[in-house]
Scaffold this active site. Structure first.
Site, short mmCIF file in Angstrom:
data_model
loop_
_atom_site.label_atom_id
_atom_site.label_comp_id
_atom_site.label_asym_id
_atom_site.label_seq_id
_atom_site.Cartn_x
_atom_site.Cartn_y
_atom_site.Cartn_z
N LYS A 267 -16.39 -27.65 26.48
CA LYS A 267 -15.09 -28.30 26.90
C LYS A 267 -14.76 -27.62 28.35
O LYS A 267 -15.15 -26.45 28.71
CB LYS A 267 -14.14 -28.08 26.08
N ASP A 278 -8.15 -24.82 15.99
CA ASP A 278 -9.20 -25.98 15.42
C ASP A 278 -9.50 -25.83 13.84
O ASP A 278 -10.17 -26.50 13.22
CB ASP A 278 -10.28 -26.05 16.26
N ARG A 341 -17.18 -32.73 12.01
CA ARG A 341 -17.82 -33.71 10.93
C ARG A 341 -18.92 -32.79 10.59
O ARG A 341 -19.28 -33.13 9.28
CB ARG A 341 -18.00 -34.89 11.64
N1 BES Z 1 -11.53 -30.14 17.65
C1 BES Z 1 -11.87 -31.33 18.61
C2 BES Z 1 -11.05 -32.41 18.44
C3 BES Z 1 -9.63 -32.05 19.10
C4 BES Z 1 -9.25 -32.48 20.35
C5 BES Z 1 -8.45 -31.43 18.42
C6 BES Z 1 -7.61 -31.98 21.03
C7 BES Z 1 -7.17 -31.04 18.61
C8 BES Z 1 -6.76 -31.62 20.16
C9 BES Z 1 -13.13 -31.74 18.06
O1 BES Z 1 -14.18 -30.99 17.74
C10 BES Z 1 -13.88 -32.51 19.24
O2 BES Z 1 -14.09 -31.73 20.30
N2 BES Z 1 -13.70 -33.80 19.22
C11 BES Z 1 -14.60 -34.45 20.22
C12 BES Z 1 -15.71 -35.61 19.76
C13 BES Z 1 -16.35 -36.31 20.53
C14 BES Z 1 -17.09 -35.30 21.42
C15 BES Z 1 -17.15 -37.39 20.15
C16 BES Z 1 -13.27 -35.32 20.92
O3 BES Z 1 -12.43 -35.77 20.26
O4 BES Z 1 -13.46 -35.48 22.27
ZN ZN Z 2 -13.45 -29.36 16.80
MN MN Z 3 -15.32 -29.92 19.09
#
Ligand code: BES
Ligand code: ZN
Ligand code: MN
Length: 489
Positions: A267, A278, A341
């Site tokens: 990220k 998270d 997931r």
């Molecule tokens: N933990 C994140 C989702 C998230 C984002 C929670 C912002 C709280 C605030 C999750 O693991 C993630 O990174 N999801 C990605 C999925 C994508 C790579 C398909 C996302 O939402 O960008």
């Molecule tokens: Zn996550």
């Molecule tokens: Mn993630």
């Protein structure tokens, strides 16, 4: 904070909150105080055009004719719509008005025990603080509230009702605590250690480490944790409160990524600190278990948390890796940041193999896309069962932790087809919350299941009606209500 309940009387000292219904008619005790102060209350109300609208307040400082130092008129709104959530929200407003006073008396005339108990609950919910890492703090900034005496028509009933309310407040606080803790303090094993505190409440707690999970074939969950020096854990909690201990349980599953860097699909730095929460889904599960146990809920509930840390490392999984889940299905991991997931896939499967769930509800900070869709005002719900979904939505409505249902279907499921494995862990870039839910559904057999995507509601910097800024505890009151309304005979 010490909360007591007593009969209505005319307060003679300290800070006094007087509940005023819509229309502005004062109760008998309030009217007496008005008389003692030579009509100060009624004059102030008239001048300020205060009519008792819900959550509106009017503060009168050092009124003459009494030793009371401050009188706060607190609008209760119409008695017809004054339900338990409205009462909690009023309590939260009261807290913000009196937090700098040590002792407060709240006079709630013509309100029953349940409402009085929920006003007290609202005061408590809003009073949450997390100050353990502050070594210096401005004295004036610190809240001073120590005791609240709630006067109402039936204090003994209020006291009884308050036992359950307090249990839920304890659960919410437990959830907020684990969510707020920094990620160097809360990691999979230390999360388990925290959860073991629940044994004092009567919850059975066990944990599976990596060796045990490997035996079970949990390649999806283990792949996420393999770049971390912290050992992944599967936390299993049981509250067996039903009369018949063999009753099939409700199973609640939480995503517990104690820190999500994204892994090799790293990220960006800005805001990455948010990924300490998270594990918000897992946080709700432990808080819920505390609430159920402390109010001795007559129900069997299993709480499961998939606990991992998602780190980039020489041993981390790569985009392109194929892992085999406990279900036997293979997954092409194209983005290591779509890790939640993967964790849930194995925990959901485990839930169905080991228990015979009446229903499974999972909670996860799963996608940023749910925040784009619903912001902080609703969490998303996805389900294979209309009845279960309706029950959860109704419970959320009742406690003001709202859910909005989003669609599922084959047209979305197609997006997670992989050319080399049974599925891939990302969709095509559109409807990301739905394709994530489709992924989870591939690990559900024929049991009623609902997935709550809580990414937008776990943390709120500004604070909400019932929470100061930070972890909200969203989900504990919702699931507590869902279980109370539907599974406790
Ligand atoms: N933990 C994140 C989702 C998230 C984002 C929670 C912002 C709280 C605030 C999750 O693991 C993630 O990174 N999801 C990605 C999925 C994508 C790579 C398909 C996302 O939402 O960008
Ligand atoms: Zn996550
Ligand atoms: Mn993630």
């Amino acid at each position: 904070m010490n909360i007591t309940f007593s009969k209505i009387s005319v307060p003679t000292q300290g800070v006094v909150v007087l509940g005023v219904p819509e229309g502005g008619k004062l109760g008998a005790a309030a009217a007496k105080l008005d008389k003692q102060t030579r009509g100060t209350l009624s004059r102030a109300m008239k001048t300020a055009e205060f009519t008792g609208k819900r959550e509106k307040s009017l503060v009168i400082i050092a009124p003459t004719g009494t030793k009371v130092t401050r009188i706060i008129l607190m609008g209760l709104g119409s008695p017809k719509t004054l339900d338990n959530v409205a009462a909690e929200r009023i309590g939260a407003v009261i807290y913000d008005l009196v937090s700098k006073d040590p002792n407060v008396t709240a006079v709630l005339e013509n309100t029953d025990g349940a409402l009085a108990a929920h006003v007290a609950g609202g005061v408590a919910l809003k009073s949450y603080r997390f100050a353990k890492y502050r070594t210096k703090e401005d004295k004036d900034a610190k809240p001073k509230l120590k005791s609240v005496d709630v006067q109402c028509d039936s204090p003994s009933d209020a006291k009884k009702q308050h036992v359950a309310v307090e249990a839920v407040v304890d659960g919410v606080f437990f959830t907020r605590d684990v969510i707020t803790e920094p990620p160097n303090v809360i990691y999979p094993e230390s999360f388990v250690a925290r959860a073991k505190e629940l044994t004092k409440d009567g919850v059975k707690v066990e944990a599976l480490g990596e060796a045990a999970m490997k035996k079970l074939g949990m390649g999806a969950l283990l792949g996420v944790g393999q770049g971390s020096v912290r050992e992944s854990q599967l936390l299993v909690m049981r509250w067996d409160g039903a009369k018949d201990k063999s009753t099939d349980p409700i199973v609640i599953v939480g995503k517990g990524v104690t820190f999500d860097t994204g892994g090799i699909s790293l990220k960006p730095p800005a805001g990455m600190w948010d990924m300490k929460w998270d594990m918000g889904g897992a946080g709700v599960v432990v808080g819920l278990m505390r609430a159920l146990a402390r109010r001795k809920a007559k129900v069997n509930v299993v709480g499961l948390c998939g606990l991992v840390e998602n780190m980039p490392d020489g041993n981390a999984q790569r985009p392109g890796d194929v892992v085999t889940s406990m279900s036997g299905q293979t997954i092409e991991v194209l983005n290591t940041d779509a890790e939640g997931r993967l964790v849930l896939a194995d925990v959901l499967w485990y839930a169905q193999q080991r228990f015979k769930p009446k229903a499974i509800v999972d909670l996860a900070t799963l996608t940023g896309a749910i925040i784009a869709a619903l912001s902080e005002h609703y969490a998303g719900i996805f389900s294979n069962n209309d009845d279960l979904s309706a029950k959860l939505i109704a419970a959320g409505q009742a406690v003001s932790e709202r859910l909005w249902r989003l669609p599922m279907g084959d047209e979305y499921d197609r997006d997670i087809k992989s050319p080399i494995a049974d599925m891939k862990n990302i969709g095509g870039g559109r409807a990301g919350s739905i394709t994530a839910a489709q992924f989870l559904q591939r690990f559900i057999k024929d049991v009623p299941w609902a997935h709550l995507d809580i990414a937008g509601v776990v943390w709120n910097e500004k604070g909400t009606a019932l929470a100061p800024g930070g972890g909200t505890g969203y989900g504990v009151r919702l699931l507590n209500r869902f279980i109370a309304d539907n599974y406790e005979a």
